[in-house]
Design a protein around this motif. Structure first.
Motif, short mmCIF file in Angstrom:
data_model
loop_
_atom_site.label_atom_id
_atom_site.label_comp_id
_atom_site.label_asym_id
_atom_site.label_seq_id
_atom_site.Cartn_x
_atom_site.Cartn_y
_atom_site.Cartn_z
N ARG A 199 7.76 -20.29 68.46
CA ARG A 199 8.23 -21.66 68.53
C ARG A 199 7.34 -22.47 67.59
N PHE A 200 7.73 -23.71 67.26
CA PHE A 200 6.91 -24.49 66.33
C PHE A 200 6.80 -25.94 66.78
N ARG A 201 5.83 -26.62 66.18
CA ARG A 201 5.55 -28.02 66.48
C ARG A 201 5.20 -28.76 65.19
N PHE A 202 5.78 -29.95 65.01
CA PHE A 202 5.36 -30.88 63.97
C PHE A 202 4.46 -31.92 64.64
N ALA A 203 3.16 -31.86 64.38
CA ALA A 203 2.20 -32.78 64.99
C ALA A 203 1.89 -33.91 64.02
N PRO A 204 2.03 -35.18 64.43
CA PRO A 204 1.85 -36.31 63.51
C PRO A 204 0.39 -36.60 63.24
N ALA A 205 0.13 -37.14 62.05
CA ALA A 205 -1.22 -37.58 61.70
C ALA A 205 -1.49 -38.97 62.26
N ASP A 216 18.41 -51.06 66.30
CA ASP A 216 18.14 -50.04 65.29
C ASP A 216 16.64 -49.96 65.00
N ALA A 217 15.84 -50.05 66.04
CA ALA A 217 14.39 -50.16 65.89
C ALA A 217 13.78 -48.95 65.20
N TYR A 218 14.26 -47.75 65.51
CA TYR A 218 13.63 -46.56 64.92
C TYR A 218 13.82 -46.50 63.41
N GLY A 219 15.04 -46.75 62.96
CA GLY A 219 15.27 -46.76 61.52
C GLY A 219 14.53 -47.87 60.82
N ASP A 220 14.52 -49.07 61.41
CA ASP A 220 13.80 -50.20 60.80
C ASP A 220 12.31 -49.89 60.69
N ASP A 221 11.76 -49.27 61.73
CA ASP A 221 10.35 -48.91 61.72
C ASP A 221 10.03 -47.90 60.63
N LEU A 222 10.87 -46.86 60.48
CA LEU A 222 10.62 -45.83 59.48
C LEU A 222 10.71 -46.39 58.07
N VAL A 223 11.72 -47.21 57.81
CA VAL A 223 11.86 -47.82 56.48
C VAL A 223 10.64 -48.66 56.14
N GLY A 224 10.18 -49.47 57.11
CA GLY A 224 9.01 -50.30 56.87
C GLY A 224 7.75 -49.49 56.65
N ARG A 225 7.55 -48.45 57.44
CA ARG A 225 6.36 -47.61 57.30
C ARG A 225 6.32 -46.91 55.94
N LEU A 226 7.46 -46.37 55.53
CA LEU A 226 7.50 -45.60 54.29
C LEU A 226 7.36 -46.50 53.06
N ALA A 227 7.68 -47.77 53.20
CA ALA A 227 7.43 -48.70 52.10
C ALA A 227 5.93 -48.91 51.89
N ARG A 228 5.15 -48.68 52.96
CA ARG A 228 3.69 -48.90 52.89
C ARG A 228 2.91 -47.62 52.62
N GLY A 229 3.49 -46.48 52.92
CA GLY A 229 2.75 -45.24 52.72
C GLY A 229 3.49 -44.06 53.33
N PRO A 230 2.97 -42.84 53.17
CA PRO A 230 3.66 -41.65 53.68
C PRO A 230 3.49 -41.46 55.19
N ILE A 231 4.33 -40.62 55.75
CA ILE A 231 4.24 -40.17 57.14
C ILE A 231 3.95 -38.67 57.09
N ARG A 232 2.92 -38.23 57.78
CA ARG A 232 2.49 -36.84 57.66
C ARG A 232 2.52 -36.12 59.02
N TYR A 233 2.86 -34.84 58.96
CA TYR A 233 2.84 -33.96 60.12
C TYR A 233 2.20 -32.62 59.73
N ASP A 234 1.57 -31.98 60.69
CA ASP A 234 1.11 -30.61 60.53
C ASP A 234 2.08 -29.70 61.28
N LEU A 235 2.58 -28.67 60.60
CA LEU A 235 3.47 -27.70 61.24
C LEU A 235 2.64 -26.52 61.72
N ALA A 236 2.79 -26.17 62.99
CA ALA A 236 2.07 -25.04 63.57
C ALA A 236 3.03 -24.15 64.34
N LEU A 237 2.74 -22.85 64.36
CA LEU A 237 3.55 -21.87 65.07
C LEU A 237 2.88 -21.44 66.36
N GLN A 238 3.69 -21.16 67.35
CA GLN A 238 3.24 -20.67 68.65
C GLN A 238 3.88 -19.29 68.83
#
Length: 333
Positions: A199-205, A216-238
């Motif tokens: 199984r796997f997990r995307f863990a946010p930074a 539409d809060a989730y989309g509005d939030d993502l658009v605003g965040r990505l205008a300011r910088g990247p969103i990062r996750y670490d992928l790990a396997l279990q």
């Protein structure tokens, strides 16, 4: 320790049963058309499709070096965030939230078709409330009428339905309402990693953060965040270790095994509100994000995944699907 002794135990008649469930999926799509066209039967409302980079790490342990993770390198990718419901509804409503990652330019033998892509799908829970594909689809079908859903679940599952509903409610509350950029996403069901099952997990930074107000809060939030910088996750396997601690066929069991980091996902800084960003999101929304879009080394495993093969195929046939792109430039050209 990771083991290769895992096995699947499909029922003799499950293909016929799963084909029936696929027809339920088609019916849900017809019921929940938006703007005159059919969308996805599940995860119907998207929060945008965004440009990303997927980087396989160096120095992975031998058990992880299979398929996409065999060689350290960087790939283009697309990331779609979504609500899990079969219809469009306000982001303030309790719902399953999902992430779908499509890695581009992936060569090699595929489970289905020959497109140069590898998809990874995740939700906010590391295990689900359903012990089987049958339970999952019966609850999905019962939820087509929210007012009658609790009674239909109990009718379909009997006394066990009380426990399933309780787990569903608990999972929705545990997910909270913070930004999706700050939440971990889990496969909750297994795939292969060469001879191993994982199984796997995307863990946010990022840490947790409040959302803006609105339907539409989730989309509005993502658009605003990505205008300011990247969103990062670490992928790990279990990794699968034993059937009692890491079962293949029961997605309601949280696997008792450590996570092994294998890759990084970066949703790059971008102007998602620009003309190019809107084209990317619109065309990306038409893509099929499917766990069976996979290398042979990452074949989906377990009953839920086998049911998904029928359901996703039926869903794609019931709507207009954007062809799989080899690059992001090809998608937006």
């Amino acid at each position: 320790m990771p083991a290769t002794t895992w096995s699947e135990t499909p029922d003799a008649d499950e293909d016929t049963r799963f084909e029936g469930y696929a027809q339920w999926i088609v019916e849900l799509q017809k019921r929940n058309q938006h703007a005159g066209s059919a969308g996805r039967a599940l995860h119907h409302k998207g929060h945008g499709v965004y440009e990303a980079r997927f980087e396989v790490l160096e120095g992975l342990p031998a058990e992880a070096r299979h398929g996409l993770f065999a060689t350290p390198r960087s790939y283009e990718a697309l990331v779609r965030y979504s609500n899990g419901a079969s219809k469009r509804q306000s982001d303030t409503a309790g719902d399953v939230r999902g992430i779908a990652v499509k890695v581009l330019g992936v060569a090699g033998d595929k489970v289905l078709g020959s497109a140069p892509t590898q998809d990874f799908l995740g939700i906010l829970s590391s295990a689900g409330p359903f012990a089987s594909a049958d339970e999952f689809m019966k609850v999905v079908w019962a939820a087509r009428s929210p007012l009658l859903a609790p009674f239909r679940v109990l009718g379909a599952l009997g006394p066990r339905g009380f426990g399933v509903v309780a787990k569903l409610v608990k999972g929705l509350k545990a997910a909270g309402t913070g930004s999706l950029a700050a939440k971990p996403f889990f496969s909750a069901v297994p795939i292969q990693c060469g001879p191993y099952a994982v199984r796997f997990r995307f863990a946010p930074a990022a840490g947790d953060a409040a959302l803006p107000a609105g339907a539409d809060a989730y989309g509005d939030d993502l658009v605003g965040r990505l205008a300011r910088g990247p969103i990062r996750y670490d992928l790990a396997l279990q990794f699968f270790e034993s059937e009692d601690r890491t079962p293949i066929e029961d997605p309601s069991v949280d696997w008792d095994a450590p996570y092994v980091p294998v890759a990084r996902l970066e949703v790059v800084q971008q102007d998602a509100a620009s003309a190019r960003g809107r084209v990317l999101s619109d065309r990306g929304e038409g893509l099929s994000f499917d766990p069976w879009h996979a290398l042979v080394a990452h074949k989906p495993l377990g009953g839920i995944m086998r049911m998904r093969k029928h359901a996703y195929y039926a869903s794609a046939r019931g709507r207009t699907v954007t062809p799989e792109p080899a690059t992001i430039a090809a998608l937006v050209a």
